[in-house]
Write an enzyme that holds these catalytic residues in place. Sequence first.
Site, PDB file in Angstrom:
ATOM      1  N   SER A  91       0.833  -1.198   0.000  1.00 23.66           N
ATOM      2  CA  SER A  91       0.000   0.000   0.000  1.00 23.66           C
ATOM      3  C   SER A  91       0.865   1.245   0.000  1.00 23.66           C
ATOM      4  CB  SER A  91      -0.928   0.016   1.236  1.00 23.66           C
ATOM      5  OG  SER A  91      -0.170   0.127   2.431  1.00 23.66           O
TER       6      SER A  91
ATOM      7  N   GLY B 146      12.942  -0.950  -3.046  1.00 26.60           N
ATOM      8  CA  GLY B 146      14.109  -0.855  -3.913  1.00 26.60           C
ATOM      9  C   GLY B 146      14.029  -1.784  -5.108  1.00 26.60           C
TER      10      GLY B 146
ATOM     11  N   ASP C  11      12.672   2.966   0.862  1.00 28.03           N
ATOM     12  CA  ASP C  11      11.837   3.065   2.055  1.00 28.03           C
ATOM     13  C   ASP C  11      12.541   2.570   3.309  1.00 28.03           C
ATOM     14  OD1 ASP C  11      11.740   0.383   1.297  1.00 28.03           O
ATOM     15  OD2 ASP C  11       9.554   0.274   1.173  1.00 28.03           O
ATOM     16  N   THR C  12      13.409   1.564   3.166  1.00 28.86           N
ATOM     17  CA  THR C  12      14.144   1.097   4.342  1.00 28.86           C
ATOM     18  C   THR C  12      15.144   2.145   4.811  1.00 28.86           C
ATOM     19  OG1 THR C  12      13.932  -1.159   3.524  1.00 28.86           O
ATOM     20  CG2 THR C  12      15.483  -0.796   5.314  1.00 28.86           C
TER      21      THR C  12
ATOM     22  N   GLY D 270       4.994  -1.001  10.432  1.00 31.48           N
ATOM     23  CA  GLY D 270       3.691  -1.569  10.748  1.00 31.48           C
ATOM     24  C   GLY D 270       3.762  -2.808  11.605  1.00 31.48           C
TER      25      GLY D 270
END
Length: 497
Positions: free
Chosen positions: A23, A90, A242-243, A407
């Site tokens: 998402s 990635g 994102d990491t 999350g």
Amino acid sequence: MTQYEFATTKEAECLAVDLGAGSGRLVSGRVCEGRFELTELGRFRTPVGEDAATGYECWDTEEILVEIQTALKRHTSQRSFTSVGIDSWGVDYVLLDEVLRPVGVPVCYRDKRTTGMMERVQQRISAEEIYRRTGIQFLSFNTLYQLAASVEQEPQWMDGARHLLMIPDYLHFRLSGTLSNEYSNATTTQMLGLNGEWDETLLEAIGLKRNLMGGPVPAGSVLGDLKLFHSGVKVIAPATHDTASAVAGTPLGSADEAYISSGTWSLMGIESVVPIASAEAMRMNFTNEGGLERRFRILKNIMGMWPLQRICEEHAIVDVGELVASAADAKPWRFILDLDDPRFLNPQSMTESIRAFCRTTHQPVPDGVVDLARCIFDSLALSYRNVKEELESLRRRKLSCIRIVGGGCRNGVLNQLCADACQLPVIAGPVEASVLGNLSAQMMVLGVVENLDAAREIIRSSFELSEYRPKAGLHDGVYTRFQELRTTGCQEGEHRA
């Protein structure tokens, strides 16, 4: 890259677009009285599916762009954003032709077209040489092997390509008109050297044109103005992996703290100002990915909540919280998986893959969904224990605690299992680590936050964190059985990436 000067403003409101494999969401943030204030403005499922023309599993990047643009138009009339930045997973990319139109399709890393490609590339240049140059772990879907597959299977794509942009780079281009290759995501390709430059030898090994990529730009680069309207909103590249953003948003307090970014994947590691690319690190398959302020993320990919997500889909589970609570009462350590086994990457049925693994490794077979969930949680906790021990071996020093963000940090059952398996305190939170890291990079450019350490101090004081202390160790032989399964399970299945 155009340079901008900003007057320091404590009132800046920034927008983070945080895209996950499952998402995406848009979250605005500002710093008020020394605390982060976040407002979620939108959420959508990341569109992915089979491409009719090629049969590949592909991302619908145009639909993602529509979701972002629609939210921007809807909220910009009500809020005064100073900047916007995008982070995502990635390794995946978009090719553009000479007039900047997409070439081919943006294939998802889960597609099976790279099967066997890593081994073929390593026949041209050894695994030892690839790791020496890049320090990046070997995963069958790394960009290096995806591109090698395209060179062999879609030569017309490569002939027409003039630019290669990672997914967030492409979306930034569509918003700002500026082509860029941001550093943190570029490191996930396994084509960027430890010196921060594209490695010519690796590109030649797969027959890739060097001029497809520009020189990597650092996280915190201003790319230009948002083209949607004349609003003065700047497009700023955060740590676009994102990491990398999640690690930046983790309130690490010392070099002895490890992190787990817990989501579809669990990314577990430490932060370092220097890479660790030794023969031991290669043997353990650790990666040296780039981060904010050019810090290195020494980490391993562990299959995270992806198996649980698939189990919930297959069994039509709506209340995941109830399932987690039920799994807490289930008998522990009965069923143990090697979640690194390639059979769990994208099977037709996760339920049957788990049961088949248990059968072939001579274990009891989980029956209902509660047993399946408990099996996944126990196996993740043992995976965390394995990586914890490897990190301590690499560092020659013990870890003091593990911080779990993302999350998955809301899963108290797994948090406690992690503390028990690793025999370390676990600190859970914040959930929105990747958003906070994204926002921190933007705010560092704008002068709201001085540096990454200052941003982490604000994060620490902004959110309630939960601590889990070890309550019980592992039952005798459980970890030994897990280590044996990592060998026997791999022999039964495919080659480990």
